[in-house]
Design an enzyme around this catalytic site. Structure first.
Site, mmCIF file in Angstrom:
data_model
loop_
_atom_site.group_PDB
_atom_site.id
_atom_site.type_symbol
_atom_site.label_atom_id
_atom_site.label_comp_id
_atom_site.label_asym_id
_atom_site.label_seq_id
_atom_site.Cartn_x
_atom_site.Cartn_y
_atom_site.Cartn_z
ATOM 1 N N ASP A 1 48.210 72.118 57.937
ATOM 2 C CA ASP A 1 49.466 72.785 58.298
ATOM 3 C C ASP A 1 49.715 72.586 59.765
ATOM 4 O O ASP A 1 50.788 73.044 60.040
ATOM 5 C CB ASP A 1 49.454 74.492 57.961
ATOM 6 C CG ASP A 1 48.390 75.185 58.629
ATOM 7 O OD1 ASP A 1 47.457 74.661 59.383
ATOM 8 O OD2 ASP A 1 48.490 76.259 58.579
ATOM 9 N N SER A 2 48.882 72.085 60.513
ATOM 10 C CA SER A 2 49.321 71.558 61.896
ATOM 11 C C SER A 2 50.452 70.778 61.803
ATOM 12 O O SER A 2 51.223 70.591 62.876
ATOM 13 C CB SER A 2 47.869 70.780 62.402
ATOM 14 O OG SER A 2 47.623 69.612 61.731
ATOM 15 N N LYS B 1 42.473 73.912 51.389
ATOM 16 C CA LYS B 1 41.762 74.498 52.614
ATOM 17 C C LYS B 1 42.509 75.856 52.852
ATOM 18 O O LYS B 1 43.643 75.723 52.721
ATOM 19 C CB LYS B 1 41.690 73.582 53.678
ATOM 20 C CG LYS B 1 41.170 74.306 54.928
ATOM 21 C CD LYS B 1 40.632 73.242 56.108
ATOM 22 C CE LYS B 1 42.039 72.995 57.093
ATOM 23 N NZ LYS B 1 42.524 74.264 57.688
ATOM 24 N N GLU C 1 42.243 79.143 55.700
ATOM 25 C CA GLU C 1 41.509 79.940 57.023
ATOM 26 C C GLU C 1 41.044 81.095 56.647
ATOM 27 O O GLU C 1 41.647 81.919 55.950
ATOM 28 C CB GLU C 1 42.611 79.878 58.220
ATOM 29 C CG GLU C 1 42.986 78.503 58.526
ATOM 30 C CD GLU C 1 43.867 78.709 59.781
ATOM 31 O OE1 GLU C 1 44.084 79.811 60.452
ATOM 32 O OE2 GLU C 1 44.584 77.678 59.857
ATOM 33 N N GLU D 1 36.202 75.126 63.680
ATOM 34 C CA GLU D 1 37.216 74.772 64.842
ATOM 35 C C GLU D 1 37.090 75.502 66.113
ATOM 36 O O GLU D 1 36.735 76.870 66.177
ATOM 37 C CB GLU D 1 38.808 74.982 64.271
ATOM 38 C CG GLU D 1 39.787 74.828 65.343
ATOM 39 C CD GLU D 1 40.986 74.586 64.964
ATOM 40 O OE1 GLU D 1 41.452 74.454 63.792
ATOM 41 O OE2 GLU D 1 42.010 74.211 65.815
#
Ligand code: KIV
Length: 274
Positions: free
Chosen positions: A40-41, A109, A111, A178
């Site tokens: 989603d970057s 994925k 978070e 991260e």
């Protein structure tokens, strides 16, 4: 590469991972890497936003499909965007199932640490491979007040380790770590049965991931300190466009190789993909 082959690489040859957001880039990266993440970057690096919070499930479906169609080798993972999974495990299942069905990706994925462990287990038990993401979680940027390295204090470090344990026990096949200090990344790697994939988290992880435009020298403006630039494609693109502009203005393009004359044998200009 499947999620299970990625998982089997724990402690072995380091996993090579990159982000991809479009078809032609994914075609070039696919044979060279183990895993392609449609992160989603993309909200920041493709759409120019200042965080990932505005990314929607529809955007992830569109970009995920473009990348998955290009992949014949790498394991393609698509991010669940902010707001598409935090409400309940059922909401997470619906969003993840949509990504799998509509993109053809191998896994999703999400978070989160301890607070998302139950959701990860719910998805995995229902057939959805999940990659975890601990440490710096960009979707929490409003709460964190910025993108800052995690694990500098003992309690913060303990939090990241506990998050890693929880995501690992819930069945994630790999875990992105991260933006943490090296000591925390090393400990997270030691406690997890799943491979850890570091970004801004040192070489102690089981693999590495970078945002491809950062690595390739395409990012305009700030490039994070941890992102090594392996090429200068931005400069190469500017040079190519400057030459094109010059040739158009001088009427040197199109030249003889690029025009069709009346009476010449017909030939397709573009060959459609089989
Ligand atoms: O969104 C993304 O690209 C990511 C990577 C930076 C791991 O989550």
């Amino acid at each position: 590469m499947t999620p299970w082959r990625i998982r089997a690489r724990k402690g072995g040859e380091p996993l090579v991972c990159l982000t991809a957001y479009d078809h032609p880039t994914a075609q070039r990266l696919d044979p060279l890497v183990d895993l392609l993440l449609v992160g989603d970057s993309l909200g920041m690096v493709v759409y120019g936003e200042d965080s990932t919070l505005g990314v929607t499930l529809d955007m992830m479906v569109a970009h995920g499909r473009a990348v998955a169609r290009a992949a014949g080798h790498a394991c393609v993972v698509v991010d669940l965007p902010f707001g598409s999974y935090q409400e309940s495990r059922e909401q997470a299942f619906r969003s993840a199932a949509r990504l799998l069905a509509e993109t053809g990706c191998a896994a999703v994925k999400l978070e989160g640490g301890r607070e998302m462990a139950e959701t990860i287990a719910f998805l995995v038990e229902r057939g959805i491979p999940v990659m975890g993401h601990v440490g710096l979680k960009p979707q929490m940027v409003r709460l964190l007040g910025g993108f800052r390295t995690q694990g500098r204090t003992p309690s913060e470090a303990e939090g990241v380790i506990e998050d890693t344990r929880a995501v690992d026990a819930a069945g994630a096949f790999s875990i992105v770590v991260e933006g943490t200090v090296e000591e925390v990344a090393a400990q997270a790697t030691a406690v997890a049965a799943a491979p850890t994939i570091g970004i801004g988290a040192s070489a102690s992880c089981d693999g590495q991931i970078l945002v491809t435009p950062d690595l390739a020298g395409l990012t305009v403006g700030h490039v994070p300190r941890f992102a090594k630039q392996y090429g200068q494609l931005g400069e190469a693109l500017e040079q190519a466009v400057a030459t094109y502009a010059e040739e158009v203005r001088a009427r040197r393009f199109p030249g003889e190789d690029h025009v069709v004359h009346a009476g010449s044998a017909p030939a397709p200009d573009r060959t459609p993909k089989p």
